[in-house]
Design a protein around this motif. Structure first.
Motif, mmCIF file in Angstrom:
data_model
loop_
_atom_site.group_PDB
_atom_site.id
_atom_site.type_symbol
_atom_site.label_atom_id
_atom_site.label_comp_id
_atom_site.label_asym_id
_atom_site.label_seq_id
_atom_site.Cartn_x
_atom_site.Cartn_y
_atom_site.Cartn_z
ATOM 1 N N LEU A 137 11.406 16.606 16.163
ATOM 2 C CA LEU A 137 10.029 16.545 15.680
ATOM 3 C C LEU A 137 9.807 17.465 14.487
ATOM 4 C CD1 LEU A 137 8.054 16.377 19.048
ATOM 5 C CD2 LEU A 137 8.561 14.517 17.460
ATOM 6 N N MET A 138 10.537 18.584 14.446
ATOM 7 C CA MET A 138 10.421 19.478 13.297
ATOM 8 C C MET A 138 10.869 18.782 12.024
ATOM 9 S SD MET A 138 9.357 22.533 12.695
ATOM 10 C CE MET A 138 9.466 23.267 14.320
ATOM 11 N N TYR A 139 11.995 18.095 12.109
ATOM 12 C CA TYR A 139 12.470 17.331 10.952
ATOM 13 C C TYR A 139 11.505 16.192 10.622
ATOM 14 C CZ TYR A 139 17.057 19.543 10.525
ATOM 15 O OH TYR A 139 18.066 20.437 10.289
ATOM 16 N N LEU A 140 10.905 15.584 11.653
ATOM 17 C CA LEU A 140 9.979 14.484 11.417
ATOM 18 C C LEU A 140 8.773 14.957 10.612
ATOM 19 C CD1 LEU A 140 9.356 11.525 11.934
ATOM 20 C CD2 LEU A 140 8.261 12.176 14.079
ATOM 21 N N LEU A 141 8.280 16.156 10.911
ATOM 22 C CA LEU A 141 7.172 16.715 10.125
ATOM 23 C C LEU A 141 7.565 16.846 8.656
ATOM 24 C CD1 LEU A 141 5.794 19.548 12.458
ATOM 25 C CD2 LEU A 141 4.638 17.424 11.838
ATOM 26 N N TYR A 142 8.771 17.323 8.422
ATOM 27 C CA TYR A 142 9.210 17.516 7.038
ATOM 28 C C TYR A 142 9.557 16.190 6.360
ATOM 29 C CZ TYR A 142 9.161 22.572 7.349
ATOM 30 O OH TYR A 142 8.755 23.874 7.465
ATOM 31 N N VAL A 143 9.965 15.196 7.154
ATOM 32 C CA VAL A 143 10.164 13.857 6.580
ATOM 33 C C VAL A 143 8.839 13.318 6.050
ATOM 34 C CG1 VAL A 143 10.671 11.454 7.159
ATOM 35 C CG2 VAL A 143 12.229 13.250 7.872
ATOM 36 N N MET A 144 7.763 13.512 6.802
ATOM 37 C CA MET A 144 6.455 13.069 6.332
ATOM 38 C C MET A 144 6.024 13.851 5.098
ATOM 39 S SD MET A 144 5.651 10.546 8.132
ATOM 40 C CE MET A 144 3.978 10.315 7.524
ATOM 41 N N GLY A 145 6.418 15.131 5.054
ATOM 42 C CA GLY A 145 6.171 15.888 3.829
ATOM 43 C C GLY A 145 6.914 15.291 2.652
ATOM 44 N N SER A 146 8.136 14.836 2.891
ATOM 45 C CA SER A 146 8.922 14.187 1.834
ATOM 46 C C SER A 146 8.272 12.879 1.394
ATOM 47 C CB SER A 146 10.345 13.908 2.332
ATOM 48 O OG SER A 146 10.991 15.099 2.693
ATOM 49 N N LEU A 147 7.694 12.151 2.354
ATOM 50 C CA LEU A 147 6.993 10.912 2.000
ATOM 51 C C LEU A 147 5.827 11.217 1.073
ATOM 52 C CD1 LEU A 147 6.520 7.892 2.312
ATOM 53 C CD2 LEU A 147 5.195 8.377 4.390
ATOM 54 N N GLY A 148 5.095 12.285 1.371
ATOM 55 C CA GLY A 148 4.004 12.680 0.485
ATOM 56 C C GLY A 148 4.500 13.047 -0.899
ATOM 57 N N ARG A 149 5.646 13.725 -0.958
ATOM 58 C CA ARG A 149 6.233 14.075 -2.250
ATOM 59 C C ARG A 149 6.649 12.829 -3.026
ATOM 60 N NH1 ARG A 149 8.736 19.338 -2.794
ATOM 61 N NH2 ARG A 149 7.915 20.777 -1.236
ATOM 62 N N PHE A 150 7.143 11.816 -2.306
ATOM 63 C CA PHE A 150 7.526 10.579 -2.971
ATOM 64 C C PHE A 150 6.299 9.821 -3.483
ATOM 65 C CE2 PHE A 150 7.882 5.949 -2.412
ATOM 66 C CZ PHE A 150 8.810 5.667 -3.409
ATOM 67 N N LEU A 151 5.255 9.798 -2.676
ATOM 68 C CA LEU A 151 4.063 9.051 -3.060
ATOM 69 C C LEU A 151 3.367 9.662 -4.277
ATOM 70 C CD1 LEU A 151 2.501 8.243 0.435
ATOM 71 C CD2 LEU A 151 3.648 6.663 -1.125
ATOM 72 N N ALA A 152 3.500 10.977 -4.459
ATOM 73 C CA ALA A 152 2.828 11.622 -5.587
ATOM 74 C C ALA A 152 3.234 11.008 -6.925
ATOM 75 C CB ALA A 152 3.088 13.130 -5.561
ATOM 76 N N PRO A 153 4.528 10.979 -7.286
ATOM 77 C CA PRO A 153 4.898 10.331 -8.552
ATOM 78 C C PRO A 153 4.767 8.817 -8.521
ATOM 79 C CG PRO A 153 6.862 11.034 -7.388
ATOM 80 C CD PRO A 153 5.698 11.601 -6.633
ATOM 81 N N ALA A 154 5.002 8.211 -7.333
ATOM 82 C CA ALA A 154 4.909 6.753 -7.244
ATOM 83 C C ALA A 154 3.488 6.265 -7.499
ATOM 84 C CB ALA A 154 5.396 6.282 -5.882
ATOM 85 N N VAL A 155 2.509 6.985 -6.949
ATOM 86 C CA VAL A 155 1.107 6.612 -7.157
ATOM 87 C C VAL A 155 0.638 7.002 -8.547
ATOM 88 C CG1 VAL A 155 -1.260 7.060 -6.393
ATOM 89 C CG2 VAL A 155 0.545 6.719 -4.702
ATOM 90 N N ALA A 156 1.052 8.184 -9.018
ATOM 91 C CA ALA A 156 0.575 8.658 -10.313
ATOM 92 C C ALA A 156 1.197 7.905 -11.483
ATOM 93 C CB ALA A 156 0.865 10.154 -10.453
ATOM 94 N N GLY A 157 2.429 7.412 -11.306
ATOM 95 C CA GLY A 157 3.133 6.769 -12.412
ATOM 96 C C GLY A 157 2.369 5.646 -13.092
ATOM 97 N N PRO A 158 1.905 4.631 -12.349
ATOM 98 C CA PRO A 158 1.173 3.531 -12.999
ATOM 99 C C PRO A 158 -0.110 3.991 -13.691
ATOM 100 C CG PRO A 158 1.881 2.907 -10.791
ATOM 101 C CD PRO A 158 2.136 4.371 -10.926
ATOM 102 N N PHE A 159 -0.818 4.950 -13.100
ATOM 103 C CA PHE A 159 -2.048 5.433 -13.720
ATOM 104 C C PHE A 159 -1.750 6.258 -14.973
ATOM 105 C CE2 PHE A 159 -3.386 5.068 -9.169
ATOM 106 C CZ PHE A 159 -4.251 4.001 -9.359
ATOM 107 N N LEU A 160 -0.652 7.019 -14.949
ATOM 108 C CA LEU A 160 -0.249 7.757 -16.146
ATOM 109 C C LEU A 160 0.162 6.796 -17.256
ATOM 110 C CD1 LEU A 160 1.833 10.662 -14.560
ATOM 111 C CD2 LEU A 160 -0.325 10.883 -15.800
ATOM 112 N N ALA A 161 0.795 5.694 -16.881
ATOM 113 C CA ALA A 161 1.174 4.698 -17.882
ATOM 114 C C ALA A 161 -0.054 4.090 -18.544
ATOM 115 C CB ALA A 161 2.025 3.609 -17.234
#
Length: 474
Positions: A137-161
């Motif tokens: 579960l500790m790793y699972l919490l950090y996996v979700m943190g990684s998902l948030g890190r991935f979504l940051a550039p993925a979501v921002a990219g099209p709007f920055l373009a």
């Protein structure tokens, strides 16, 4: 089978961890956008990370105090809900700010929420589940943190373009000069009153945070955390009580290198996340806006896969071996980046993935490792966020200053931090090996009682004989 409120609590924890991680790293892909928004240079914007780190420290200390002293008196979910709703309102306001102090205030609020969520989540996992499940579960919490890190550039990219067609912030105009402003410091005529599409990257997840805050209020009314604690904790002893918390003087030599380890681990992770977009775009790499955003996304993918791999190995590989592998791998990838990236541009994509893969499990693996040595679910639970916040407050502004000198210089800083982290790992291992754990008073009494009982049984079963062969007492 877990009850429905326990499942809902875990889902709420994971979504909140994802959302707070999103806003912890959204500055990276929107760094130049923010610089244009508040009319500052890049190195000035990175100094707002001092507010982010300070907020993380404050949130971690509050969570540590609550879990140590007030967990029976205060509904922690209500506190999380309040912090989440405040965070939601502040991030939605980002596209309309025009002063750097407003940006610093927003990052202070983000930091408080991140610090509290990380420490509170770790404490809940460590004291509620048995050690093997807690590792997963500790790793699972950090996996979700990684998902948030991935979504940051993925979501921002099209709007920055979309903002790239009309705005100057994607042309590295803030590397050596300040954007034009009026004399009174307000928005200049060059920006007008138009809404920049890049602002949607903040608004979208602000709405998500609002929904999560409401969900926490509902779970708080149900007292889902207390019920989960009662249902899913071990039947005899809670994990937290199995290992007594030792005095600071007995564990200080482990906590000091552990603090430095977290300083390097979180700092190096955020350095790459927040600086690679600007480095790839403004250095000799000459990436386009879309490419630079997706390089950050590739790093986040590596981060998530690395943490997910930690879940797979958590039950079968000792945490110390995991930590040794990842600190070594992170250093090697940074050396490759410095040596090869200038002549072979594609190496940036490869290094972005593998560096994320290795730094992803750095903190959760350390939590699992140290929890086998000392109790980190109470007073000392804040050490991980405290070290990470210190790294955020000092390393990111330092990278911003180096970026001002040369856009590729932050990579050298990342390499140095990774090298120092290897040293910190060795120091922790030495301190843990030299430490002699002391048994608690209750354990001593139990052992004494067992010895006395065993001695009594031995005397009864095997009567003592005199030297002449007669049994004593006959």
């Amino acid at each position: 089978m877990w009850p429905i409120y326990s499942i809902a609590l875990l889902i709420a924890m994971l979504i909140l961890r994802c959302a707070t991680s999103y806003y912890a790293v959204i500055m990276g892909p929107t760094l130049l956008y923010l610089a244009h928004l508040v009319h500052q240079e890049v190195q000035d914007i990175t100094f707002t990370y001092v507010a982010l780190g300070g907020g993380s420290m404050l949130g971690a200390l509050v969570a540590s105090y609550v879990n140590r002293n007030l967990k029976q008196k205060l509904n922690g979910l209500f506190l999380q809900a309040a912090l989440t709703l405040i965070l939601s309102g502040t991030v939605v306001a980002v596209p309309w700010i025009n002063q750097i102090w407003q940006l610093a205030l927003i990052f202070l609020v983000i930091g408080i929420n991140i610090g509290y969520v990380m420490v509170d989540g770790q404490c809940l996992v460590l004291r509620t589940w048995d050690p093997k499940n807690a590792r997963v579960l500790m790793y699972l919490l950090y996996v979700m943190g990684s998902l948030g890190r991935f979504l940051a550039p993925a979501v921002a990219g099209p709007f920055l373009a979309m903002s790239h067609e009309n705005k100057a912030e994607t042309k590295c105009s803030h590397v050596n000069k300040v954007a034009s402003t009026n004399v009174n410091g307000t928005v200049g005529t060059d920006t007008g009153k138009q809404f920049d599409p890049a602002g949607w990257s903040y608004i979208i997840f602000g709405i998500v945070l609002f929904v999560v805050g409401i969900l926490h209020i509902v779970l708080g009314c149900m007292k889902a955390d207390e019920k989960t604690y009662e249902v899913l904790s071990l039947p005899d002893d809670v994990v937290e009580d199995k290992q007594m918390e030792e005095p600071l003087c007995d564990v200080i030599w482990i906590l000091i290198p552990l603090f430095l380890y977290c300083y390097c681990s979180t700092g190096s992770s955020l350095l790459y996340q927040d600086m690679i977009y600007a480095v790839a775009k403004c250095s000799f790499l000459h990436f386009s806006t879309s490419e630079a955003a997706w390089v950050t996304a590739v790093y986040s993918i590596g981060l998530a896969i690395g943490r997910f791999s930690g879940i797979l190995f958590a039950r079968h590989v000792k945490p110390i071996y995991v930590v040794f592998t990842i600190v070594s791998g992170a250093l090697i990838t940074m050396i490759v980046m410095i040596s090869v990236a200038k002549t072979w541009i594609v190496i940036t994509w490869i290094v972005s993935f593998f560096y994320g893969f290795f730094v992803g499990p750095l903190v959760p693996a350390a939590v699992n490792w140290i929890s086998e040595v000392i109790n980190v679910s109470g007073t000392y639970s804040f050490i991980f966020v405290l070290g990470g916040a210190a790294g955020t407050m000092s390393l990111v502004p330092s990278a911003g200053a180096l970026f001002h000198l040369s856009p590729f210089y932050p990579v050298y800083l990342m390499c140095g931090v990774s090298a120092f982290n290897v040293i910190c790992f060795c120091l922790i291992g030495i301190a843990a090996k030299m430490r002699k754990p002391k048994k608690s008073e209750s354990e001593h009494k139990l052992i004494s009682k067992e010895i006395s009982q065993d001695t009594s049984d031995t005397i009864q079963d095997h009567p003592q004989q005199e030297p002449n062969g007669h049994v004593h007492g006959e």
